[in-house]
Structures are given as structure tokens and as C-alpha cells.
Design a protein around this motif. Structure first.
Motif, mmCIF file in Angstrom:
data_model
loop_
_atom_site.group_PDB
_atom_site.id
_atom_site.type_symbol
_atom_site.label_atom_id
_atom_site.label_comp_id
_atom_site.label_asym_id
_atom_site.label_seq_id
_atom_site.Cartn_x
_atom_site.Cartn_y
_atom_site.Cartn_z
ATOM 1 N N THR A 180 -2.695 5.339 3.451
ATOM 2 C CA THR A 180 -2.264 4.848 4.770
ATOM 3 C C THR A 180 -2.758 5.782 5.867
ATOM 4 O OG1 THR A 180 -0.161 6.049 4.714
ATOM 5 C CG2 THR A 180 -0.182 3.830 3.776
ATOM 6 N N VAL A 203 -8.775 2.855 0.033
ATOM 7 C CA VAL A 203 -8.656 1.413 0.274
ATOM 8 C C VAL A 203 -9.777 0.991 1.213
ATOM 9 C CG1 VAL A 203 -6.156 1.399 -0.067
ATOM 10 C CG2 VAL A 203 -7.077 1.789 2.219
ATOM 11 N N HIS A 207 -7.797 -2.421 5.377
ATOM 12 C CA HIS A 207 -6.400 -2.051 5.119
ATOM 13 C C HIS A 207 -5.793 -1.282 6.284
ATOM 14 C CE1 HIS A 207 -5.666 -2.828 0.623
ATOM 15 N NE2 HIS A 207 -6.755 -3.480 0.962
ATOM 16 N N SER A 227 -13.309 3.808 -1.561
ATOM 17 C CA SER A 227 -12.508 2.764 -2.202
ATOM 18 C C SER A 227 -13.160 2.177 -3.446
ATOM 19 C CB SER A 227 -12.232 1.635 -1.209
ATOM 20 O OG SER A 227 -13.428 0.962 -0.859
#
Length: 299
Positions: A180, A203, A207, A227
């Protein structure tokens, strides 16, 4: 909820691998802070739990998947420190080693389906859950946001306090996986421009890691794609790299974050983008409990 003054200490260890080609690497072992409340997840939770305590909450409600490191750490913390936990899970009810742990730790689970989970960013998502659990404090997915980043700032202090053990007077940059971007943002906040932070995105770009980080900090970091085609995409090259690395140095890795981040660093070194003599601190963000899903055949 009582106060949470537990501050685990992550050891900083030198890492010698033949492909480093003169680059000096030390790993901050967040995987070693605790058998259950492991990795960066505890540090991301500390400020959220402090806010829950200040709000007079009796527990915490949060979200994640059936292999979620975040929910695993939260449920374990709830059991250890005696507060209620509720987990809102992606998909439909099924058993995984992580889910079994969540239930054993006393977390109450709700399965949202896939459509229901996608709605988690909509403005009215939390309203019915606040009504159902008025005494619980909602924590965003993964323990994100400014509170999560703030809790990770202490990692810089812990690493700097151990530099002398390595014979280092200073270091050049940080390197870590970004799921994140919350932990990365915490390092950037603590560094205040003193050292660059590299985030190997585990990711794809869609994302929203770049958006998450830019909402918290301005400058002081660089993102790159690690990723390998998507979240939880584990190809033979990555599997072989993890196996070879573990045999070479004894540090356990997992394929979603730390394995991808370290492989991305290898590629950067081999491409000549990291000069010999550079001193890097690599953050092992934990998540080893999630490996059980892959050893059981999850790809």
C-alpha cells in the motif's frame, strides 16, 4: 482497551549474497519481532490502537483477505492484549491456515463476497458496521493512512541505533516492498529528506500505491515495479530465487512482498543501477505466516 506500550525491537543484520557485487546490504528483520504479531503490521497498528483507546473503543474492526498478514497480526494482538476484534473478509467463506488462526485468536469474521469487498472505499461503507458494532474502532485495510505511516517512523530510529554493529557510520538509502506504501511513507516521514527510500511495488500500478504515498508525503522516495505481472503472481524465477537465497543466507522470505523486493534489487544491481559501495537497508516486512497458502499449493 488498555494502553499499548509494547515496542518490539527489530534486529539489523548484514546480508551477504554473491550477486551484490560490492553493494553493502543490511536487513531490518521485522519478521523476528514476535512469533505471531510479526512484521511491519504491528508498527502500522500502533497509532490506530492508540486512537481506538483515546476514543474509548472496546476493540477494533478491520478488513483483509483470507491470507491477510494485517488481520493475522490484529487478531493476535487482540488475543494478547485483551480487546475485541472483528474482521471483514474478501470473498466467500473458506478455510485457510490464516483464517483458522483468526478464529483461534477470537476474531469474529464476516465474509463480504467480492462485490461487497470492492465497496470498501465507498463513502457509506462503514455506516452499517458502525451501527452494528458501535463500540469498535474501524481501521482501514492493511492499517493504512497517516496513522499507519506514523507508527512506522520508529523503524528509522531502530535501524540507526544499530549501525555501529555493522561498522557503518551512515547508509545511502532504504529498500522495501510496497503493498500500500504505508510503511514506505513512514520511513520517508522519519527521514525528512536525509536518505532516499526505494519502494519495490509488489502490486501493479493500478492498485494505487503511488496515489497512496503521494497523499502522505512529497518527495524523498522512488517507486519501481516489482509485481511480476500482478499481486500474488509467483513465477518459477521468483520461486527459484527465494529458494536459492534462503539456502545462501538463511533468511526466510515470502513470495508476495520480501521475495519480490529482493529480486527487484538483484535486477537493479545487475543492471548497474546500484553502484558498488552503496550501503542499503532492506526492510524484511514479515508476512511469513502467509507462506502457508503457497506451500499448500496456492499460486
Amino acid at each position: 482497551m488498555g494502553p499499548f506500550d509494547w515496542l518490539p525491537y527489530a534486529p539489523l543484520e548484514p546480508l551477504a549474497l554473491d550477486w551484490l557485487n560490492g553493494v553493502e546490504l543490511a536487513v531490518l528483520r521485522l519478521d523476528r519481532i514476535d512469533p505471531l504479531i510479526s512484521g511491519n503490521k504491528w508498527f502500522k497498528l500502533t497509532e490506530h490502537l492508540a486512537q481506538a483507546h483515546q476514543a474509548g473503543a472496546s476493540g477494533v474492526i478491520s478488513l483483509g483477505g483470507a491470507y491477510s498478514n494485517h488481520l493475522h497480526a490484529l487478531a493476535a494482538a487482540g488475543k494478547r492484549f485483551g480487546f475485541a476484534t472483528v474482521g471483514l473478509l474478501r470473498g466467500h467463506a473458506h478455510h485457510t491456515p490464516t483464517v483458522e488462526d483468526l478464529q483461534a485468536f477470537g476474531m469474529h469474521l464476516h465474509w463480504l463476497g467480492f462485490g461487497g469487498y470492492r465497496a470498501r472505499h465507498e463513502p457509506g461503507f462503514w455506516a452499517p458496521w458502525r451501527e452494528r458494532y458501535p463500540h469498535l474502532y474501524p481501521v482501514p485495510e492493511g492499517g493504512g493512512g497517516l496513522a499507519g505511516a506514523t507508527g512506522c517512523r520508529v523503524l528509522v530510529e531502530q535501524a540507526r541505533a544499530q549501525l555501529s554493529h555493522l561498522g557503518w557510520a551512515d547508509y545511502d538509502a532504504w529498500w522495501l516492498a510496497a503493498g500500500t506504501g504505508t510503511t514506505l511513507a513512514g520511513l520517508v516521514l522519519a527521514e525528512a529528506g536525509a536518505h532516499l527510500v526505494y519502494g519495490a511495488m509488489a502490486v501493479p500500478h493500478d492498485h494505487g500505491v503511488a496515489q497512496n504515498v503521494s497523499a502522505l508525503v512529497q518527495g524523498g522516495y522512488q517507486l519501481l515495479d516489482a509485481s511480476r505481472g500482478g499481486f500474488a503472481k509467483v513465477d518459477p524465477l521468483l520461486r527459484d530465487f527465494i529458494e536459492t537465497t534462503e539456502q545462501a543466507c538463511g533468511v526466510p522470505l515470502e513470495p508476495l512482498y520480501t521475495g519480490k523486493a529482493l529480486l527487484a534489487l538483484k535486477h537493479q544491481v545487475e543492471a548497474g543501477h546500484v553502484a558498488p559501495g552503496t550501503r542499503l537497508i532492506f526492510v524484511h516486512t514479515g508476512g511469513l505466516q502467509g507462506r502457508r497458502g503457497f506451500t499448500a499449493g496456492r499460486a
